[in-house]
Write a protein that holds these residues in place. Structure first.
Motif, PDB file in Angstrom:
ATOM      1  N   PRO A   1      -5.221   1.092 -34.887  1.00 23.08           N
ATOM      2  CA  PRO A   1      -3.779   0.836 -35.046  1.00 23.08           C
ATOM      3  C   PRO A   1      -3.516  -0.719 -34.890  1.00 23.08           C
ATOM      4  CG  PRO A   1      -4.363   2.331 -33.008  1.00 23.08           C
ATOM      5  CD  PRO A   1      -5.543   1.932 -33.774  1.00 23.08           C
ATOM      6  N   GLY A   2      -4.269  -1.615 -34.418  1.00 25.63           N
ATOM      7  CA  GLY A   2      -4.199  -2.999 -34.507  1.00 25.63           C
ATOM      8  C   GLY A   2      -4.280  -3.631 -35.607  1.00 25.63           C
ATOM      9  N   ASP A   3      -4.746  -2.803 -36.666  1.00 17.29           N
ATOM     10  CA  ASP A   3      -4.783  -3.437 -38.106  1.00 17.29           C
ATOM     11  C   ASP A   3      -3.652  -3.442 -38.648  1.00 17.29           C
ATOM     12  OD1 ASP A   3      -7.610  -3.943 -38.201  1.00 17.29           O
ATOM     13  OD2 ASP A   3      -8.173  -1.643 -38.206  1.00 17.29           O
ATOM     14  N   PHE A   4      -2.448  -2.557 -38.281  1.00 17.46           N
ATOM     15  CA  PHE A   4      -1.291  -2.829 -38.915  1.00 17.46           C
ATOM     16  C   PHE A   4      -0.763  -4.140 -38.839  1.00 17.46           C
ATOM     17  CE2 PHE A   4      -0.818   1.893 -37.785  1.00 17.46           C
ATOM     18  CZ  PHE A   4      -0.480   2.081 -39.060  1.00 17.46           C
ATOM     19  N   ASP A   5      -0.806  -4.836 -37.861  1.00 20.07           N
ATOM     20  CA  ASP A   5      -0.461  -6.353 -37.674  1.00 20.07           C
ATOM     21  C   ASP A   5      -1.107  -6.992 -38.481  1.00 20.07           C
ATOM     22  OD1 ASP A   5       1.451  -5.668 -35.707  1.00 20.07           O
ATOM     23  OD2 ASP A   5       0.464  -5.974 -34.196  1.00 20.07           O
ATOM     24  N   VAL A   6      -2.547  -7.111 -38.602  1.00 20.49           N
ATOM     25  CA  VAL A   6      -3.298  -7.775 -39.251  1.00 20.49           C
ATOM     26  C   VAL A   6      -2.779  -7.779 -40.701  1.00 20.49           C
ATOM     27  CG1 VAL A   6      -5.792  -8.132 -39.991  1.00 20.49           C
ATOM     28  CG2 VAL A   6      -5.218  -7.705 -37.543  1.00 20.49           C
TER      29      VAL A   6
ATOM     30  N   PRO B   1       5.316  -0.364 -38.940  1.00 25.78           N
ATOM     31  CA  PRO B   1       4.610   0.781 -38.466  1.00 25.78           C
ATOM     32  C   PRO B   1       5.708   1.685 -37.545  1.00 25.78           C
ATOM     33  CG  PRO B   1       3.468  -1.150 -38.307  1.00 25.78           C
ATOM     34  CD  PRO B   1       4.651  -1.670 -38.612  1.00 25.78           C
ATOM     35  N   ALA B   2       5.722   3.167 -38.023  1.00 24.55           N
ATOM     36  CA  ALA B   2       6.499   4.103 -37.137  1.00 24.55           C
ATOM     37  C   ALA B   2       5.934   5.402 -37.304  1.00 24.55           C
ATOM     38  CB  ALA B   2       7.869   4.032 -37.933  1.00 24.55           C
ATOM     39  N   PRO B   3       6.240   5.989 -36.480  1.00 23.99           N
ATOM     40  CA  PRO B   3       5.785   7.717 -36.636  1.00 23.99           C
ATOM     41  C   PRO B   3       6.175   8.206 -37.958  1.00 23.99           C
ATOM     42  CG  PRO B   3       6.938   7.215 -34.337  1.00 23.99           C
ATOM     43  CD  PRO B   3       7.296   6.139 -35.345  1.00 23.99           C
TER      44      PRO B   3
ATOM     45  N   VAL C   1       1.043   7.405 -37.859  1.00 27.64           N
ATOM     46  CA  VAL C   1       1.765   5.914 -38.017  1.00 27.64           C
ATOM     47  C   VAL C   1       1.517   5.594 -39.410  1.00 27.64           C
ATOM     48  CG1 VAL C   1       2.041   3.988 -37.039  1.00 27.64           C
ATOM     49  CG2 VAL C   1       1.604   5.843 -35.512  1.00 27.64           C
ATOM     50  N   ILE C   2       2.836   5.167 -40.005  1.00 24.28           N
ATOM     51  CA  ILE C   2       2.630   4.726 -41.519  1.00 24.28           C
ATOM     52  C   ILE C   2       3.499   3.341 -41.478  1.00 24.28           C
ATOM     53  CG2 ILE C   2       4.730   5.979 -42.041  1.00 24.28           C
ATOM     54  CD1 ILE C   2       3.130   6.582 -44.762  1.00 24.28           C
ATOM     55  N   MET C   3       3.018   2.420 -42.307  1.00 24.99           N
ATOM     56  CA  MET C   3       3.339   1.180 -42.869  1.00 24.99           C
ATOM     57  C   MET C   3       3.787   1.285 -44.156  1.00 24.99           C
ATOM     58  SD  MET C   3       2.473  -2.469 -41.717  1.00 24.99           S
ATOM     59  CE  MET C   3       0.814  -2.520 -42.634  1.00 24.99           C
TER      60      MET C   3
ATOM     61  N   GLY D   1      -4.192   7.673 -37.670  1.00 26.01           N
ATOM     62  CA  GLY D   1      -3.920   8.873 -36.741  1.00 26.01           C
ATOM     63  C   GLY D   1      -3.165  10.014 -37.781  1.00 26.01           C
ATOM     64  N   ASP D   2      -3.418  10.050 -39.028  1.00 24.55           N
ATOM     65  CA  ASP D   2      -2.792  11.115 -39.901  1.00 24.55           C
ATOM     66  C   ASP D   2      -3.659  12.610 -39.647  1.00 24.55           C
ATOM     67  OD1 ASP D   2      -4.914   9.584 -40.970  1.00 24.55           O
ATOM     68  OD2 ASP D   2      -4.632  10.556 -42.919  1.00 24.55           O
ATOM     69  N   VAL D   3      -2.969  13.508 -39.901  1.00 30.11           N
ATOM     70  CA  VAL D   3      -3.652  14.932 -39.715  1.00 30.11           C
ATOM     71  C   VAL D   3      -4.826  14.922 -40.555  1.00 30.11           C
ATOM     72  CG1 VAL D   3      -2.977  17.338 -40.047  1.00 30.11           C
ATOM     73  CG2 VAL D   3      -1.153  15.955 -39.090  1.00 30.11           C
ATOM     74  N   ARG D   4      -5.760  15.531 -40.001  1.00 22.83           N
ATOM     75  CA  ARG D   4      -7.014  15.823 -40.969  1.00 22.83           C
ATOM     76  C   ARG D   4      -7.290  17.382 -40.932  1.00 22.83           C
ATOM     77  NH1 ARG D   4      -9.812  10.908 -41.083  1.00 22.83           N
ATOM     78  NH2 ARG D   4     -11.356  11.702 -42.476  1.00 22.83           N
ATOM     79  N   HIS D   5      -7.784  18.073 -41.779  1.00 25.04           N
ATOM     80  CA  HIS D   5      -8.277  19.299 -42.019  1.00 25.04           C
ATOM     81  C   HIS D   5      -9.698  19.504 -41.702  1.00 25.04           C
ATOM     82  CE1 HIS D   5      -4.522  20.567 -43.876  1.00 25.04           C
ATOM     83  NE2 HIS D   5      -4.790  19.480 -44.967  1.00 25.04           N
ATOM     84  N   ASP D   6     -10.241  20.773 -41.525  1.00 25.79           N
ATOM     85  CA  ASP D   6     -11.706  20.846 -41.746  1.00 25.79           C
ATOM     86  C   ASP D   6     -12.154  20.982 -43.161  1.00 25.79           C
ATOM     87  OD1 ASP D   6     -11.904  21.154 -38.824  1.00 25.79           O
ATOM     88  OD2 ASP D   6     -11.452  23.282 -38.989  1.00 25.79           O
ATOM     89  N   ALA D   7     -13.065  20.582 -43.554  1.00 24.97           N
ATOM     90  CA  ALA D   7     -13.477  20.477 -45.089  1.00 24.97           C
ATOM     91  C   ALA D   7     -13.708  21.967 -45.324  1.00 24.97           C
ATOM     92  CB  ALA D   7     -14.661  19.488 -45.108  1.00 24.97           C
ATOM     93  N   ARG D   8     -13.428  22.262 -46.718  1.00 29.74           N
ATOM     94  CA  ARG D   8     -13.736  23.311 -47.181  1.00 29.74           C
ATOM     95  C   ARG D   8     -15.222  23.471 -47.856  1.00 29.74           C
ATOM     96  NH1 ARG D   8      -9.244  25.897 -46.010  1.00 29.74           N
ATOM     97  NH2 ARG D   8      -7.443  25.640 -47.313  1.00 29.74           N
ATOM     98  N   PRO D   9     -15.868  24.511 -47.961  1.00 29.07           N
ATOM     99  CA  PRO D   9     -17.118  24.646 -48.477  1.00 29.07           C
ATOM    100  C   PRO D   9     -17.308  23.983 -49.854  1.00 29.07           C
ATOM    101  CG  PRO D   9     -16.843  26.742 -47.483  1.00 29.07           C
ATOM    102  CD  PRO D   9     -15.436  25.993 -47.608  1.00 29.07           C
ATOM    103  N   ARG D  10     -18.163  23.002 -49.943  1.00 31.07           N
ATOM    104  CA  ARG D  10     -18.225  22.337 -51.494  1.00 31.07           C
ATOM    105  C   ARG D  10     -18.498  23.383 -52.685  1.00 31.07           C
ATOM    106  NH1 ARG D  10     -22.795  18.128 -51.561  1.00 31.07           N
ATOM    107  NH2 ARG D  10     -21.495  16.927 -52.916  1.00 31.07           N
TER     108      ARG D  10
END
Length: 210
Positions: free
Chosen positions: A74-79, A95-97, A105-107, A122-131
């Motif tokens: 999250p600190g990288d938003f400012d940098v 940066p905001a929800p 959080v997105i900027m 902090g974006d939503v992630r999925h379980d990866a599908r089988p390759r």
């Protein structure tokens, strides 16, 4: 060891005048999967863990609307925002929800060439599908045209913490992680999108996709 504030190329937003036809191509032909739709946009995932790799928006013309990167902390938003503005970018949204389905959080910034660059954490992630050899796993890179390749590459290095991997007469390849490159900057008469590349599990998958 180099620390990258940007850890991945997360997604690309494209505008299209025929949303249904574009979605049909990317899902039925290319193998992406719809995971959400909201506010006139359709979100498509690959088999990897990213919430989506492509967002399609109804538009009067075909266009690149945004390129989205994932931040390490999250600190990288400012940098990133401070360095990017110093190197000629403009802050569009602090940066905001994120109200879109991928959350976090997105900027948003407008780069020196005019394109929109977005950064999420902090974006939503999925379980990866089988390759599966014929299905894309994630984005491999985005290739952007530039009227000044060295200037554009310098922006990615100084503002976003990327590293230059290779430089040819016509292109610069910059990375933000262990991939050879996440962004390619190609010499052109106008700034804009050249192409988007997807990572396939095997070379047979590359040929099948083609």
């Amino acid at each position: 060891m180099t620390r990258f504030p940007v850890t991945a190329l997360r997604g690309v937003d494209l505008g299209t005048p025929d949303l249904a036809r574009s979605e049909a191509f990317y899902c039925q032909t290319w193998g992406l999967e719809r995971v959400a739709d909201a506010d006139g946009a359709v979100y498509l995932r690959a088999t990897g863990s990213d919430h989506h790799v492509l967002a399609l928006h109804r538009s009067d013309r075909t266009e690149l609307k945004a390129v989205t990167f994932r931040l390490a902390d999250p600190g990288d938003f400012d940098v990133v925002s401070r360095n990017a503005i110093h190197e000629g970018a403009t802050l569009i949204a602090a940066p905001a929800p994120n109200p879109a389905p991928d959350g976090g959080v997105i900027m948003s910034l407008r780069g020196p060439e005019g394109g929109v660059l977005r950064f999420v954490h902090g974006d939503v992630r999925h379980d990866a599908r089988p390759r599966r050899s014929e299905l894309p796993e994630r984005l491999a890179h985005v290739n952007l045209n530039s009227t000044d390749v060295d200037r554009s590459a310098a922006f990615y290095e100084k503002a976003l913490g990327f590293k230059l991997t290779d430089r040819s007469a016509a292109m610069a390849f910059v990375r933000c992680n262990s991939d050879h490159h996440a962004v390619v900057i190609a010499a052109a008469r106008v700034d804009g999108l050249n192409h988007v590349a997807f990572l396939m599990p095997t070379w047979e998958g590359v040929m099948r996709g083609a």
